[in-house]
Scaffold this motif. Structure first.
Motif, PDB file in Angstrom:
ATOM      1  N   GLN A 310       0.856  -1.005   0.027  1.00 61.92           N
ATOM      2  CA  GLN A 310      -0.137  -0.103   0.182  1.00 61.92           C
ATOM      3  C   GLN A 310       0.863   1.520   0.147  1.00 61.92           C
ATOM      4  O   GLN A 310       0.621   2.257  -0.757  1.00 61.92           O
ATOM      5  CB  GLN A 310      -1.014  -0.089   1.325  1.00 61.92           C
ATOM      6  N   MET A 311       2.128   1.012   0.714  1.00 59.96           N
ATOM      7  CA  MET A 311       3.009   2.501   0.776  1.00 59.96           C
ATOM      8  C   MET A 311       3.394   2.502  -0.669  1.00 59.96           C
ATOM      9  O   MET A 311       3.559   3.777  -1.046  1.00 59.96           O
ATOM     10  CB  MET A 311       4.057   2.036   1.895  1.00 59.96           C
ATOM     11  N   GLY A 312       3.720   1.557  -1.247  1.00 54.24           N
ATOM     12  CA  GLY A 312       4.275   1.499  -2.797  1.00 54.24           C
ATOM     13  C   GLY A 312       3.425   2.151  -3.641  1.00 54.24           C
ATOM     14  O   GLY A 312       3.852   3.116  -3.931  1.00 54.24           O
ATOM     15  N   LYS A 313       1.992   1.868  -3.553  1.00 52.53           N
ATOM     16  CA  LYS A 313       1.043   2.444  -4.299  1.00 52.53           C
ATOM     17  C   LYS A 313       0.885   3.828  -4.133  1.00 52.53           C
ATOM     18  O   LYS A 313       0.802   4.721  -4.760  1.00 52.53           O
ATOM     19  CB  LYS A 313      -0.210   1.699  -4.093  1.00 52.53           C
ATOM     20  N   ALA A 314       1.184   4.087  -2.647  1.00 54.44           N
ATOM     21  CA  ALA A 314       1.006   5.617  -2.377  1.00 54.44           C
ATOM     22  C   ALA A 314       2.265   6.671  -2.925  1.00 54.44           C
ATOM     23  O   ALA A 314       2.348   7.643  -2.501  1.00 54.44           O
ATOM     24  CB  ALA A 314       0.825   5.957  -0.860  1.00 54.44           C
ATOM     25  N   GLY A 315       3.180   5.955  -3.554  1.00 53.65           N
ATOM     26  CA  GLY A 315       4.305   6.611  -4.059  1.00 53.65           C
ATOM     27  C   GLY A 315       5.455   6.625  -3.092  1.00 53.65           C
ATOM     28  O   GLY A 315       6.446   7.627  -3.212  1.00 53.65           O
ATOM     29  N   THR A 316       5.196   6.045  -2.088  1.00 54.18           N
ATOM     30  CA  THR A 316       6.457   6.007  -0.971  1.00 54.18           C
ATOM     31  C   THR A 316       6.910   4.464  -0.601  1.00 54.18           C
ATOM     32  O   THR A 316       6.527   3.706  -1.191  1.00 54.18           O
ATOM     33  CB  THR A 316       6.025   6.911   0.227  1.00 54.18           C
ATOM     34  N   MET A 317       7.390   4.353   0.758  1.00 58.77           N
ATOM     35  CA  MET A 317       7.852   2.983   1.074  1.00 58.77           C
ATOM     36  C   MET A 317       7.775   2.979   2.495  1.00 58.77           C
ATOM     37  O   MET A 317       7.458   4.205   3.239  1.00 58.77           O
ATOM     38  CB  MET A 317       9.324   2.811   0.840  1.00 58.77           C
ATOM     39  N   LEU A 318       7.261   1.731   2.927  1.00 58.21           N
ATOM     40  CA  LEU A 318       7.396   1.359   4.355  1.00 58.21           C
ATOM     41  C   LEU A 318       8.451   1.367   4.854  1.00 58.21           C
ATOM     42  O   LEU A 318       8.785   1.871   6.225  1.00 58.21           O
ATOM     43  CB  LEU A 318       6.843  -0.050   4.426  1.00 58.21           C
ATOM     44  N   GLY A 319       9.775   1.183   4.284  1.00 57.63           N
ATOM     45  CA  GLY A 319      11.165   1.286   4.756  1.00 57.63           C
ATOM     46  C   GLY A 319      11.312   0.681   5.972  1.00 57.63           C
ATOM     47  O   GLY A 319      10.614  -0.508   6.451  1.00 57.63           O
ATOM     48  N   SER A 320      11.897   1.396   6.929  1.00 60.39           N
ATOM     49  CA  SER A 320      12.197   1.028   8.245  1.00 60.39           C
ATOM     50  C   SER A 320      11.141   1.183   9.414  1.00 60.39           C
ATOM     51  O   SER A 320      11.262   0.684  10.448  1.00 60.39           O
ATOM     52  CB  SER A 320      13.367   1.448   8.798  1.00 60.39           C
TER      53      SER A 320
END
Ligand SMILES: Cc1cc2nc3c(=O)[nH]c(=O)nc-3n(C[C@H](O)[C@H](O)[C@H](O)COP(=O)(O)O)c2cc1C
Ligand code: SF4
Ligand code: FES
Lengths: 437, 785, 169
Positions: A310-320
Motif C-alpha cells: 500500500q505504501m508503494g502504491k502511495a508513491g513512497t515506502m514502508l522502509g524501516s
C-alpha cells in the motif's frame, strides 16, 4: 533508558516480553523462551522454512523481501561454511526499533539467529550492532554468555548433535555499513564499501560463504512465528504482508514511541490515535513514513495502510517503519537540507553519482535555504536527484535522491519562497517569536 | 568457454560465455565509456559511466560487471543512456578544478575526451569548489587531489599489479582521497605505473610536470636501454638548440612485450642523455699528456693511422677490441666484422653477464624452445632458478605476477634469497648461494651433493609433473649446469627456457659474435671460412684473447692497441691503469669513463635513444629501436666504426654492403649527429658512393645478419611496424658442453641502478636518495589478497 | 604478533585482543572492534595504536589508516574525557536538537569537535543515534540521555563534572 509506551490497538507479538525482565535468561525461559528453538531442532529445516514462507514475514530492514524465500535461496551443499548475519546497524534516521529489541528481548534475537542457522545449515551467526549501541552490546554479550552456559549455544545444542556459535560485535559509526554487503566488508575488517552484486549473499556472502542476512527485528520475529505458527502470524497482517512490525513514531506527536502494530494499520490512526495526535494541537504538515529515505507524504496523503504494497502504491515506502511526523511549523527546505546532509555525510564515497551528487545537493539546498538561490536552482536540485536515482552502486544513492525529489515535488512553493535573497520564512518567524518573549 | 549469442543495439554478437559485456562490445567496435574499468584489474563498478540497458532489467546495469549471456538484449545508445553518461560527467566536473590549460594531462585526458564525447555543453555547478594544494609524494610522483575522479586504477595497479600496495583510499564520502602509504609520501618501487594508468591529471610525473603539452612533443616508441627485458617505451621529445631532447618516458601505446608495464628506469632514467658531463667533441691526448678537443678529421685520421700501423707492423694479434652491451645488433655485428675482417684479430670480447653461448649450445638442434617475454604472461607453470626478477628483470616479474593473478599460473621459486616473487610462488625452496649447480643435479634426479628434505623433494616432484613448463634461470647457472638443466627440461613433455642477462643488448652482443671464439650465430672461429666470401677477407681461425687475457697481454706489452666501444672494463674489472701504459687506447663513449680517461683518442658516441637499429632482449625477442633524441657533436658507434675502417683504407662497401638487399633506411642518416644531410652527401660523393643509400644504414648490415645468422632471419615487416619478433634458436654449430671459460660477471644492477647510465641519471639518484624507494612488504600480504 | 611485553595497551585489553583475533574465521575481522576498544582506552587512535593493531592483525599500517578513517566514531585526535554527542538529525531536530546543541555549546564554551580547556568535555554534533522516539537525545561517550531539555542537559553536565555520570565502556 527509553521509556516503554503502549496503546490498545497494539498487537504484541514481538514486544510481548518487553518490560518483563526477559533479558534475564531464566525469566526469558519462563516466558516460553527457547521453546521455538527446541521445536526447530526437532522438526528440521524443511519445516522451519515452510513456516517462514507461510508467515508472509517480509524483511524489516527496509527492502521488505520475503524472509522464508530468502532463506530458501541458500544452497543446501556448499564447500564454504554458511553464516547467519543479524543486521543491527539500525542507522536510518527515524528508526529505533531494533534498539528496543536488544534492550528488552536479546534472547529473541539469539533464538532467531539459531533458528535461521538450523534452517540453512550454518554453524555460526554474527550479531552486528551499530557502534553507538555499546550498552546494548553489553546486554547482548551477557545474553549470549548465558545461552552458552545453558547449552543453547556451542557444541551439540539441545542435544541435536548440531554445533552453533554466535559472535556479537559493533561497528564504529557508518550508516552505509547497514547495507548488507557493506556490513560483510565491515565484518571482514574493511572499509564499509558495498560489494558488486550478483553474486548475492545467499550464494557468496561473508568470507565467501553462503550467508543469510536479516534485520534484527526480522530475526526476533522468527521464534514467535514458529510458536504461533506461520499461518496464524500471517493472518494478523494484511494481504502479502504477514504479521506485525514495530513502528517508531517520532517527531511532532504527543506520544512518540515504538509501537507494535499489525501490518496494514492505518497511517492516519498511527499518527492521531496511537501517536496521540499532533503536539500542542498544531496542524499536520507532512509525514516521512518509513525512515528518512522514504518520500514524504503530505497531510492529505495519510489515509493509507502501513504495509509494503500500500505504501508503494502511495508513491513512497514502508522502509524501516520509522514514522516521522512534521507539524506546520517545519520548514520543508530546512528539513530537506538536514536529510541530504545526512546522506552526504554517510555516503561511502565509492561511486560518482552518490559521492558527488549528495555533496552538490547539500551545497545547493543549503544555499537555497540561506536565500542565495534563484529559480533554476530548484530545477537543478531536482535534475541532480533524478540523475542519481537508480544509477548509483548501492541504494544509498537512491535513499538520498528519492526524498529530495519528493520534497521538491510536493513542496516546491516553499522552495520558491526562499529564492532571490528572501531566505527562510520560518526562521524569520521563529526569530520574531523569540524576540517577543 | 562456449560461445553465447546476444544482441547489442540490434547487432547480433557472439562471445565466449563469461566475457564482460564491456569487452565483448569493444571487440565488436561498440565503445562503452569507462573510467574505473581496466582490463586485468579487479572490478569496481564505481564510475557508473558504462551503464547500459538490459532488456527486462529494471535498472541500468554496468557493462563492466555484466557477463554476456545467451539471448541477452542490450542497448547502449538510447537517450536514457546518453543522459546517464552526460549527468555522470556533469557530476564529475562539478567539483573539478577545470585547470586543463595548465594540466599535464591536457590533450591526453580521458575526462576531457569523455566530456567532449558525452558531456554537457554548459556547467550547472555554481557552488564553491574545494581547492587543495598539490602534494609531492616522491621526486617522481605528484598528486593533485582536486583532479582525482576516484577510479581506483592507481590503487589497483599498485597493489594487484605491482604487489606493492603503497596506495589506499582514506576517509569517505566527498572526503574520500587516494593516500600514499607513507602518510605524506610514498614508500614504493617508484615504478610510476600509477601515473600511466591515471585517466586524468591527478597523478603526474616529476620529470615531466609543467614542461610542455603533449601535442608539442614528438612521440617515439622505442626500446628501453636499461635492463635485459627490453620494454617498449614511448619517449616524448622536443627540439632544442643542439638537437632534440627527451622530456618524457612512458608507456603510451601498450603494444610492447611489457604490456602495461614500465619500471622507474624505463620511465624516468632517460636524463643521462642530457647530462652536463656528456662528451660532444672528439678528444686526443696531447704532448702534455692531457686530453683535448680536436676535430673529427684529426681524431679519426690519427686513430685510423695508428691502428693500421699496429696491424701492419705487429699483426691483428696485437690488437684487442671490446664491444658493448648497449649498442645495437648491427653495431655489435659490424664491430666484430671490423675486428676480424679489417683488423684481422679474434681478440674481441664484451662484458658478459650470462652464459648465452652455453645456453645456445645446450639448445642445439631444439628449435623453438626459447621463451619469449610474452610467454611468461600465459605459461601454466614457471620455474625460476636464481636471480631476483623484481629487482633485475622487473618486466619479467610483472608478467609472472600477472599470470599468477589472472591465470592462476603455478610459480616455483628456487633461490638463496627471500626474493619478493616468493609471495606469488606456489612453492619455493631455499638453495645455498653456492648450491645452484647441485640443486640442478638434484632436480634432474641425481641425488647426492644437494641435501634435499621432504619439502624440496615435493617441490621437484611437482615440477616433474608439470605438463607444460617454462624454466627461467639467472647467471647463477653457467656452462655445464645450463647444459644439465636444459637436458632435464627437455625430458619433460613441453618445456621452454629463458636465460637472464643484465643489459639491454647483452644477448645481442653474444649472438653477434663479440666473443674471441665464436662468430655471429655462435659459429666457432675454426669454421670462419664460411664467412670469408661475404667479408671479402680470410678471417683468423684461431680463438683470440678474451677480455681478461687482453688486459694480461696489455700488461705484458703484447697488446699494442685496444679499441673499446661503449664499455668501461677498467672500472668494471678493476684494471690497473698502468697495465695499459704501452697500449694505444681508443674509447668510444658518452662519458669520460674510467676507461675513456686513459684513452689516447676518445670518440663521443650516441646512445640507444639516439640511433636506430635492432636489439635482442635476454629472451631472444628482437625489436627495433628508433631514433628519438639527437645530440649535436656525437656520432653513432655504427658510423664511427665505418669511418675508422675507412681511415684504415678498408672498403666501406664491403664492410657495409649497402648496395645489396633491402634498401630501407632506419632513419639513421637523418639529423645532426651523423652530420647534416649535406655534410653527409659530401662525404659520400668524395668516396665515389651513390648518395642514395648510405654506408651508415644499419639495415644494410641487418640484411647481412639475416643472411648469415639464420636465427635472426625473421619476417621484417613486423619489426618495421614496431613489433617484437622472437628469434629462432637453432642451427647453432658450437659443440654442447665444450669446456670454455664462461667469464660471466653479472653486474647485478637492481631497480635503481643501471651501470654507467644509471650513474649519470640525476632523477634516478635523486629518487633513491629521497628514501621513498625503501619498502618493507608485510608478510601477510599474499597473492591471494 | 605483539606480545604482552611490548604492548601499549593495558594487560586486560591486550589479553582481550589476543583472544579477539582468534575468535573470527579471519584475524582481520577483529580490526574494527579492536580500534574502538583501543580508542576507549587510549582516548584516540594514535600512531602507536595503528602500529600495534596492524602488527597484531598482520596487515599494513596504511590498511589500518584506510579503514579507521572510514568510520565516524574513530578519531585520530583526543576528545574530552566525556564526549557529548548531540543528535540533530530529523527526529531530534523536530524536537529542538539544535537547541540542545547550542545550549551545550554556550554552556561549555566550545563548538563542534572541540574540547574544553580542562579536557573534561568535548562536543560533537552527530547523525541519528537511534533514539528518535525519545528525541531530543544525546550520548555522553556510550550512554544515552533522551527527552532532553536545556535544564536536563545542565544536570547531566553537572553530574559528569562531579564524577556522578553513567560510564558504560
Ligand atoms: C544504505 C543502506 C542502509 C541500510 N541500513 C540498514 C540497517 O541499518 N539495518 C537493516 O536491518 N538493514 C539495513 N539496510 C538493508 C540491508 O541492506 C538488508 O536489506 C537487510 O538487512 C536485509 O534484512 P531483511 O530482509 O530482514 O530486511 C540498509 C540498506 C541500505 C542500502
Ligand atoms: S551509492 Fe555509491 S557512494 Fe553511495 S553509498 Fe552506495 S556505493 Fe557508496
Ligand atoms: S567502468 Fe563500469 S562503473 Fe566504471
Amino acid at each position: 533508558m527509553p521509556s516503554l509506551v503502549s496503546h490498545p490497538d497494539e498487537v504484541k507479538i514481538i514486544s510481548h516480553r518487553f518490560g518483563q525482565g526477559a533479558a534475564e535468561i531464566d525469566r526469558y525461559i519462563e516466558l516460553d523462551g527457547y521453546k521455538a528453538t527446541r521445536a526447530a531442532v526437532e522438526k528440521g529445516p524443511e519445516w522451519i522454512i515452510n513456516e517462514m514462507k507461510a508467515s508472509g514475514l517480509r524483511g524489516r530492514g527496509g527492502a521488505g523481501f520475503p524472509t522464508g524465500l530468502k532463506w530458501s535461496f541458500v544452497p543446501k551443499q556448499s564447500d564454504r561454511p554458511k553464516y547467519v548475519l543479524v543486521n543491527g546497524d539500525e542507522s536510518e534516521p527515524g528508526t529505533c526499533k531494533d534498539h528496543v529489541i536488544f534492550l528488552h528481548d536479546p534472547h529473541a534475537v539469539i533464538e532467531g539467529t539459531i533458528i535461521a542457522g538450523l534452517a540453512i545449515g550454518s554453524k555460526m551467526g554474527f550479531i552486528y550492532l551499530r557502534g553507538e549501541y555499546r550498552y546494548l552490546l553489553k546486554i547482548m554479550e551477557k545474553a549470549v554468555a548465558d545461552a552458552y552456559a545453558k547449552g543453547f549455544l556451542g557444541k551439540n545444542i539441545f542435544g541435536s548433535g548440531i554445533d552453533f556459535d554466535v559472535i556479537t560485535q559493533t561497528g564504529a559509526g557508518a550508516y552505509e555499513v547497514g547495507e548488507e554487503s557493506a556490513l560483510m566488508e565491515s565484518l571482514e575488517g574493511k572499509r564499509g564499501v558495498p560489494r558488486i552484486k550478483p553474486p548475492f549473499p545467499a550464494v557468496v556472502g561473508l568470507y565467501g560463504g553462503p550467508t543469510v542476512i536479516n534485520n534484527a527485528e526480522t530475526i526476533a520475529s522468527v521464534p514467535h512465528i514458529l510458536l504461533m505458527g506461520g499461518e496464524a502470524y500471517a493472518k494478523v497482517g494484511s494481504e502479502r504482508n504477514g504479521g506485525t512490525r514495530l513502528f517508531g513514531i517520532s517527531g511532532h506527536v504527543e506520544r512518540p514511541g515504538v509501537y507494535e502494530l499489525p501490518m496494514g494499520y492505518s497511517l492516519r490512526k498511527a499518527i492521531y490515535e496511537v501517536g496521540g495526535g499532533i503536539r500542542g494541537g498544531k496542524k499536520l504538515k507532512a509525514v516521512v513514513p518509513g525512515g528518512s529515505s522514504t518520500p514524504v507524504l503530505t497531510a492529505d496523503e495519510i489515509d493509507v495502510g502501513l504495509d509494503f504494497d500500500q505504501m508503494g502504491k502511495a508513491g513512497t515506502m514502508l522502509g524501516s517503519g520509522g514514522i516521522v511526523v512534521l507539524d506546520e511549523s517545519v520548514c520543508m527546505v530546512e528539513f530537506a537540507l538536514r536529510t541530504i546532509q545526512f546522506y552526504q555525510h554517510e555516503s561511502c564515497g565509492w561511486c560518482i553519482p552518490c559521492r558527488e551528487g549528495t555533496d552538490w545537493l547539500k551545497k545547493s539546498i543549503g544555499r537555497l535555504h540561506a536565500g542565495g538561490a534563484v529559480d533554476k536552482d530548484i530545477d537543478n536540485i531536482r535534475y541532480l536527484a533524478e540523475n542519481m536515482l537508480g544509477r548509483t552502486f548501492c541504494p544509498l544513492g537512491d535513499a538520498a535522491a528519492m526524498p529530495t525529489i519528493g520534497f521538491v515535488k510536493k513542496f516546491r512553493k516553499e522552495f520558491e519562497d526562499h529564492l532571490n535573497g528572501r531566505g527562510c520564512p520560518y526562521k524569520h518567524a521563529r526569530e520574531r517569536e523569540e524576540a517577543l518573549v | 568457454m562456449a560461445d553465447v549469442t546476444f544482441t547489442v543495439d540490434g547487432k547480433k554478437l557472439t562471445a565466449p560465455a563469461g566475457t564482460l559485456l564491456i569487452d565483448a562490445c569493444k571487440a565488436a567496435g561498440i565503445e562503452i565509456p569507462a573510467f574505473c574499468y581496466y582490463p586485468g584489474l579487479s572490478l569496481q563498478a564505481a564510475c557508473r559511466m558504462c551503464l547500459v540497458r538490459l532488456e527486462k532489467v529494471p535498472k541500468l546495469q554496468t557493462a563492466c560487471t555484466t557477463p554476456v549471456a545467451e539471448g541477452m538484449a542490450v542497448s547502449t545508445e538510447t537517450d536514457e543512456i546518453k543522459q546517464a553518461r552526460k549527468s555522470m560527467v556533469e557530476l564529475l566536473l562539478g567539483n573539478h578544478p577545470l585547470d586543463c590549460p595548465v594540466c599535464d594531462k591536457g590533450g591526453e585526458c580521458e575526462l576531457q575526451d569523455m566530456t567532449y564525447k558525452y558531456g554537457a555543453g554548459e556547467s550547472k555547478y555554481v557552488e564553491i569548489k574545494q581547492h587543495r594544494e598539490e602534494q609531492q609524494w616522491s621526486p617522481v610522483v605528484y598528486f593533485d587531489r582536486p583532479r582525482c575522479i576516484l577510479c581506483y586504477r592507481c590503487v589497483r595497479v599498485c597493489g594487484e599489479g605491482m604487489d606493492v600496495w603503497a596506495l589506499g583510499v582514506e576517509n569517505r564520502a566527498v572526503g574520500s582521497v587516494i593516500a600514499p602509504n607513507g602518510g605524506d609520501h610514498l614508500n614504493c618501487e617508484e615504478c610510476g605505473m600509477c601515473i600511466d594508468i591515471c585517466p586524468v591529471g591527478a597523478l603526474t610525473s616529476g620529470t615531466y610536470r609543467y614542461k610542455t603539452r603533449p601535442w608539442e612533443m614528438n612521440h617515439v616508441a622505442t626500446i628501453c636501454t636499461h635492463c635485459g627485458d627490453g620494454c617498449k617505451t614511448t619517449l616524448g621529445v622536443r627540439i632544442v638548440t643542439d638537437g632534440s631532447e627527451i622530456i618524457r618516458g612512458n608507456n603510451r601505446d601498450k603494444s610492447g612485450i611489457n604490456g602495461d608495464f614500465l619500471c622507474i628506469k624505463g620511465r624516468y632514467a632517460f636524463d643521462f642523455t642530457t647530462h652536463a658531463e656528456r662528451i660532444t667533441k672528439p678528444l686526443m691526448r696531447q704532448a702534455d699528456g692531457k686530453l683535448a678537443p680536436v676535430s673529427w678529421e684529426q681524431a679519426l685520421d690519427f686513430a685510423g693511422r695508428r691502428l693500421k700501423e699496429v696491424r701492419d707492423s705487429r699483426g691483428g694479434k696485437a690488437i684487442g677490441v671490446i664491444g658493448s652491451n648497449r649498442t645495437t645488433n648491427e653495431e655489435s655485428y659490424l664491430l666484430q666484422k671490423f675486428a676480424r675482417g679489417v683488423l684481422g684479430t679474434n681478440n674481441i670480447d664484451h662484458h658478459r653477464t650470462a652464459d648465452y653461448a652455453a645456453f645456445a649450445a645446450a639448445l642445439k638442434g631444439h628449435a623453438g624452445r626459447e621463451a619469449s617475454l610474452r610467454d611468461f604472461a600465459s605459461a601454466p607453470a614457471i620455474l625460476l632458478i636464481g636471480n631476483d626478477p623484481t629487482e633485475q628483470h622487473p618486466a619479467l616479474a610483472w608478467q609472472v605476477r600477472t599470470n599468477v593473478r589472472l591465470n592462476r599460473s603455478r610459480l616455483y621459486v628456487a633461490n638463496h634469497a627471500d626474493i619478493k616473487l616468493r609471495r606469488q610462488a606456489k612453492a619455493a625452496v631455499t638453495v645455498p648461494q653456492t648450491g645452484y649447480a647441485a640443486f640442478v643435479q638434484y632436480l634432474s634426479g641425481r641425488e647426492g651433493s644437494f641435501d634435499g628434505n621432504d619439502a624440496t623433494a615435493g617441490f621437484c616432484d611437482a615440477i616433474r609433473n608439470e605438463s607444460s613448463l617454462l624454466i627461467v634461470f639467472g647467471s647463477e647457472l653457467r656452462g655445464r649446469d645450463i647444459q644439465s638443466l636444459v637436458q632435464f627440461g627437455l625430458s619433460l613433455p613441453d618445456t621452454k627456457f629463458a636465460c637472464l642477462g643484465d643489459y639491454s643488448n647483452s644477448r645481442g652482443a653474444a649472438d653477434m659474435g663479440l666473443l674471441p671464439d665464436l662468430l655471429p650465430g655462435y659459429v666457432p672461429v675454426s669454421a670462419a671460412a664460411q664467412f670469408n666470401e661475404e667479408y671479402c677477407a680470410s678471417l683468423p681461425t684461431q680463438p683470440g684473447l678474451d677480455l681478461v687475457e687482453m688486459f694480461d697481454a696489455a700488461g705484458r706489452g703484447d697488446l699494442a692497441a685496444l679499441y673499446v666501444v661503449g664499455s668501461n672494463p677498467v672500472a668494471r674489472y678493476g684494471i690497473d691503469p698502468s697495465s695499459l701504459r704501452n697500449t694505444f687506447l681508443i674509447a668510444q663513449d658518452m662519458f669520460l669513463t674510467e676507461t675513456a680517461a686513459l684513452a689516447d683518442v676518445v670518440f663521443p658516441a650516441a646512445n640507444l635513444y639516439e640511433k636506430a637499429g635492432t636489439v635482442t632482449n635476454t629472451y631472444g625477442d628482437l625489436q627495433l629501436v628508433k631514433k628519438a633524441a639527437d645530440k649535436a657533436g656525437v656520432r653513432t658507434d655504427f658510423e664511427l666504426i665505418v669511418r675508422l675502417a675507412d681511415k684504415m683504407g678498408a672498403n666501406p662497401k664491403t664492410l657495409v654492403p649497402f648496395g645489396k638487399g633491402v634498401r630501407a633506411d632506419f632513419g639513421q642518416t637523418r639529423g645532426a649527429q651523423s652530420g647534416e644531410a649535406d655534410r653527409h652527401a659530401v662525404w659520400l660523393a668524395a668516396n665515389h658512393l651513390e648518395p642514395k643509400l648510405s654506408p651508415f644504414d644499419p639495415f644494410a648490415i641487418f640484411d647481412e645478419i639475416q643472411r648469415l645468422v639464420s636465427a635472426y632471419n625473421v619476417p621484417r615487416l613486423n619489426l618495421l611496424t614496431g613489433n617484437d619478433e622472437h628469434i629462432k634458436s637453432e642451427l647453432v654449430q658450437i659443440e654442447p658442453g665444450s669446456a670454455r671459460r664462461d667469464l660471466v660477471f653479472p653486474s647485478n644492477d637492481d631497480l635503481y641502478t643501471s651501470g654507467t647510465l644509471g650513474k649519470y641519471s640525476a632523477k634516478l639518484r635523486e629518487t633513491v636518495e629521497s628514501g621513498t624507494t625503501v619498502m618493507k612488504p608485510a608478510e601477510s600480504e599474499t597473492a591471494a589478497d | 604478533m605483539a606480545t604482552e611485553k611490548k604492548t601499549i595497551f593495558s594487560p586486560e585489553l591486550a589479553a582481550h585482543f589476543d583472544k579477539l583475533v582468534t575468535l573470527y574465521p579471519v584475524r582481520r575481522s577483529a580490526l574494527v572492534p579492536m580500534l574502538l576498544y583501543a580508542q576507549d582506552e587510549v582516548g584516540y587512535i594514535s600512531p602507536a595504536v595503528i602500529a600495534e593493531v596492524a602488527e597484531r592483525i598482520g596487515i599494513r599500517e596504511n590498511d589500518v589508516a584506510s579503514v579507521l578513517s572510514y568510520y565516524s566514531m574513530l578519531r585520530t585526535k583526543p576528545a574530552g574525557k566525556y564526549n557529548i554527542q548531540v543528535c540533530t538529525n530529523i527526529s531530534c531536530m523536530l524536537r529542538d536538537g539544535y537547541g540542545i546543541l547550542e545550549h551545550c555549546s554556550r554552556r561549555l564554551g566550545i563548538g563542534h569537535k572541540e574540547v574544553t580547556p580542562d579536557g573534561v568535555f568535548s562536543l560533537e554534533e552527530v547523525e541519528c543515534i537511534g533514539a528518535c522516539c525519545w528525541a531530543p537525545a544525546i550520548q555522553v561517550n556510550y550512554d544515552f540521555f533522551d527527552d532532553l531539555t536545556p535544564g536536563k542537559m545542565d544536570r547531566i553536565i553537572d553530574d559528569y563534572r562531579a564524577g556522578r555520570g553513567k560510564e558504560t565502556v
